[in-house]
Design a protein around this motif. Structure first.
Motif, PDB file in Angstrom:
ATOM      1  N   UNK A 240       0.814  -1.217   0.000  1.00 23.00           N
ATOM      2  CA  UNK A 240       0.000   0.000   0.000  1.00 23.00           C
ATOM      3  C   UNK A 240       0.850   1.270   0.000  1.00 23.00           C
ATOM      4  N   UNK A 241       2.081   1.186   0.520  1.00 24.79           N
ATOM      5  CA  UNK A 241       2.950   2.362   0.550  1.00 24.79           C
ATOM      6  C   UNK A 241       3.394   2.787  -0.851  1.00 24.79           C
ATOM      7  N   UNK A 242       3.351   1.855  -1.819  1.00 26.91           N
ATOM      8  CA  UNK A 242       3.665   2.221  -3.200  1.00 26.91           C
ATOM      9  C   UNK A 242       2.625   3.174  -3.780  1.00 26.91           C
ATOM     10  N   UNK A 243       1.424   3.202  -3.195  1.00 30.66           N
ATOM     11  CA  UNK A 243       0.320   3.969  -3.753  1.00 30.66           C
ATOM     12  C   UNK A 243      -0.035   5.215  -2.971  1.00 30.66           C
ATOM     13  N   UNK A 244       0.887   5.746  -2.172  1.00 28.96           N
ATOM     14  CA  UNK A 244       0.638   7.014  -1.475  1.00 28.96           C
ATOM     15  C   UNK A 244       1.799   7.967  -1.760  1.00 28.96           C
ATOM     16  N   UNK A 245       1.576   9.237  -1.488  1.00 22.42           N
ATOM     17  CA  UNK A 245       2.606  10.237  -1.753  1.00 22.42           C
ATOM     18  C   UNK A 245       2.457  10.843  -3.136  1.00 22.42           C
ATOM     19  N   UNK A 246       3.456  11.610  -3.549  1.00 22.18           N
ATOM     20  CA  UNK A 246       3.383  12.297  -4.838  1.00 22.18           C
ATOM     21  C   UNK A 246       3.223  11.293  -5.967  1.00 22.18           C
ATOM     22  N   UNK A 247       2.185  11.462  -6.726  1.00 26.21           N
ATOM     23  CA  UNK A 247       1.741  10.430  -7.663  1.00 26.21           C
ATOM     24  C   UNK A 247       2.782  10.109  -8.728  1.00 26.21           C
ATOM     25  N   UNK A 248       3.510  11.121  -9.197  1.00 26.45           N
ATOM     26  CA  UNK A 248       4.465  10.904 -10.280  1.00 26.45           C
ATOM     27  C   UNK A 248       5.752  10.244  -9.812  1.00 26.45           C
ATOM     28  N   UNK A 249       5.971  10.229  -8.510  1.00 28.01           N
ATOM     29  CA  UNK A 249       7.169   9.591  -7.963  1.00 28.01           C
ATOM     30  C   UNK A 249       6.891   8.187  -7.438  1.00 28.01           C
ATOM     31  N   UNK A 250       5.640   7.767  -7.502  1.00 26.93           N
ATOM     32  CA  UNK A 250       5.319   6.406  -7.080  1.00 26.93           C
ATOM     33  C   UNK A 250       5.862   5.411  -8.109  1.00 26.93           C
TER      34      UNK A 250
END
Length: 644
Positions: A240-250
């Motif tokens: 799930x951590x892959x899918x949070x934060x700045x979208x373009x840096x995921x």
């Protein structure tokens, strides 16, 4: 429980055949059936029907999320595969293009492009509307970039001047598309200079936080009460951590369930060969997850459509530490480690999610991280305690399967560590006989209900642990949800309503596109299909309290029924599935004294009818002020009977 005191003893009698040109039937004719008395207990206790039975399930498979809910038009925008790699990358290259891996934005590849070099992809479906996009560029020298969206009919382009920056910087652009086409070509060309490019994007300008507004409006119409996410088999390989934060840096990741673990291949060459084959059948987003639609986007979708979220945690390949962190991210205060991360990602207040599913189909040998039940019960207990330590108010749903001994062992060994237990069911299609098609659904759901009741009797100390039916549909489907499939979903709902005491929630699989979605999308449009019409009708028209009945299905007339009443006892809802080619009249003295009878009907031209943007073969009718309760042929009906 509350009591009702309305005497209801229905007699289904030989009916006057119903005819309507809108339904495609011929002239009216009389047909008589055998009279059938359906007794509804006049003073029986009524059971509340949880509105969460009208729920939905979305998973990162096929085009359910990407190109279904998500609005992005370009594939592999973060270059999981090097641009131009035959059989893998959707990007084609021209001129001076080279893959870069040393410095990237999202952790995959970047496309190094110098003067007269270009990357492009074709067969993009666009509409006559405005588009907005961007790209990230790292350039030492500066460069001039031309973006083109073209078809055989028209071309739109814009030029962006990128100054020297020595780090990845975002540059926006806009395009006005003047045609509707499914075969547009998107091209990024470096006219002069050179740079490294990553995380490209092209979306309709009317998107909502990256989501298709046409799909979201269709989901609003569907009116689902709860959404389960992110899986499904996808869940057991998802971080799930892959899918949070700045979208373009995921980072983009392999869909591990469908593409396989990298460690399972003997060589990189073997993995590439496998990827080429699998991407041909799965589609790009069936194999590669860009992580654009993550946890916060899912919860924004739920807020938009007005639905409760059901959050799933990975206890296949996932760790209990990750599960606990996920609970803290969603429900923790802003001063906790993951609550602070949530606040930094734009949502200061806790989401306060109630329903949490622990694992998906962990009984199955196909599941990543699957272990024998004697080991799994220990794992479940550890996960439950770690999650509850972060928020003791959450409601936990265990990964059950009462068609085997799996649920039995969960009841035996995990008491107190789950509130509800999940069941999944996919009924066998029968495309030759509609009655068998519906009976397959009926038999399957009743089998699960009977097994669950047996478990409750076997383990009375656990209390009334209800079923969370987190996946159900027809199996091995290759077509949109048709009229007869919608009838099958109505049969399922009737069984759930008639056994409301053992159901907490149900989630139809799938909401959009994949596995006979309630909503089917095309470029620029999203329409309801069979299952969607039925769930919408039941959700909006069935009353809140189930009335116990002696007969729920008649083998002679092939009618399937459930009944419910309003809180004040003044409105009776009667759900009737009539798959026959004859109309059936339902008679009862109460109906003769009713102040109004309204019929809400879902029907269509053929049993195999489905909808497209060009043709509505299925439709809903609302007919008021009826003199009689008559179920038309080939129909699902919810009658609203207002009692004096």
């Amino acid at each position: 429980m509350k009591k009702i005191s309305i005497a209801v003893c229905f007699a289904l009698c030989g009916a006057l055949a119903f005819s309507a040109s809108a339904c495609g039937f011929g002239k009216m004719e009389e047909k008589f059936q055998t009279t059938l008395n359906v007794a509804l207990q006049p003073d029986g206790a009524r059971e509340e029907i949880n509105p969460l039975i009208y729920g939905q399930f979305i998973e990162h498979i096929e085009d359910c999320i990407y190109d279904g809910i998500w609005a992005e038009k370009v594939l592999d925008r973060k270059f999981y595969y090097a641009a131009g790699t035959a059989g893998l990358s959707p990007w084609k290259t021209k001129g001076n293009v080279a893959s870069q891996t040393a410095v990237t934005l999202s952790g995959g590849h970047a496309a190094g492009i110098s003067a007269d070099g270009a990357i492009y992809q074709s067969k993009i479906a666009v509409q006559k509307k405005d588009y907005e996009g961007y790209f990230w560029c790292d350039t030492d020298t500066g460069c001039t970039v031309r973006i083109t969206l073209s078809s055989g009919l028209e071309s739109a382009e814009t030029t962006v001047t990128v100054p020297a920056n020595n780090s990845f910087t975002k540059f926006d652009y806009s395009l006005a598309c003047g045609v509707n086409t499914s075969n547009a070509t998107y091209e990024l060309k470096v006219v002069s200079g050179a740079g490294k490019f990553d995380s490209l994007s092209l979306m309709p300008a009317d998107n909502y936080r990256g989501m298709r507004t046409d799909t979201l409006e269709a989901l609003k119409e569907l009116n689902g009460t709860i959404y389960r996410w992110p899986g499904g088999n996808f869940l057991s390989g998802y971080d799930w951590l892959d899918g949070v934060g700045e979208i373009d840096k995921r980072p983009s990741r392999r869909n591990l369930h469908y593409m396989g673990l990298e460690s399972s291949f003997v060589s990189e060459e073997a993995m590439i060969a496998s990827d080429i084959v699998k991407l041909q059948s799965l589609g790009f987003y069936g194999g590669i997850e860009p992580n654009d639609f993550g946890l916060d986007e899912f919860l924004a979708m739920c807020e938009y459509v007005g639905a409760e979220p059901m959050m799933m945690v990975n206890n296949g390949l996932g760790s209990l530490e990750d599960a606990a962190a996920q609970v803290e991210y969603c429900n923790g205060a802003a001063n906790t480690v993951y609550g602070k991360m949530r606040a930094q990602n734009g949502h200061k207040e806790p989401y306060s999610i109630t329903y949490w599913g622990v694992g998906n189909e962990m009984f199955g040998s196909w599941q990543l991280g699957q272990v024998p039940i004697r080991e799994y019960v220990l794992r479940h207990n550890r996960f439950a305690k770690a999650m509850k330590a972060k928020d003791g108010s959450i409601v936990l749903i265990a990964s059950g399967n009462n068609a085997s001994n799996w649920s039995d062992e969960l009841f035996r060994n995990c008491g107190g560590n789950f509130d509800f237990i999940a069941e999944h069911m996919y009924a066998k299609q029968d495309n030759a006989d509609v009655f068998t098609h519906l009976n397959n659904m009926r038999t399957n759901i009743n089998f699960r209900i009977d097994n669950h009741r047996a478990l409750l009797e076997k383990y009375p100390a656990q209390g009334n642990v209800k079923i969370a039916f987190t996946e159900y549909a027809y199996d091995l489907v290759t077509n949109p949800s048709r009229l007869k499939d919608g009838m099958g979903i109505a049969v399922f709902l009737n069984a759930v309503i008639n056994n409301a005491d053992v159901f907490e929630t149900c989630c139809y699989s799938s909401t959009v596109n994949a596995t006979q979605g309630c909503v089917k999308t095309w470029a620029g449009s999203a329409v309801l299909e069979g299952a969607g019409y039925v769930l919408k009708t039941y959700r909006e028209k069935m009353q809140r309290y189930r009335i116990p009945s002696g007969i729920k299905f008649d083998r002679d007339l092939q009618l399937d029924l459930s009944a419910a009443v309003s809180d004040d006892g003044k409105i009776l809802s009667l759900a009737v599935v009539n798959p026959s080619d004859s109309a059936v009249r339902l008679s009862n003295p109460l109906f003769d004294r009713a102040s109004e009878i309204v019929r809400n009907t879902f029907t269509g031209d053929y049993y195999d009818s489905y909808n497209t943007p060009q043709q509505a073969e299925m439709y809903c009718e609302r007919v008021q002020s009826l003199a009689n309760v008559v179920a038309p042929p080939m129909s699902v009906n919810v009658f609203e009977i207002k009692l004096k």
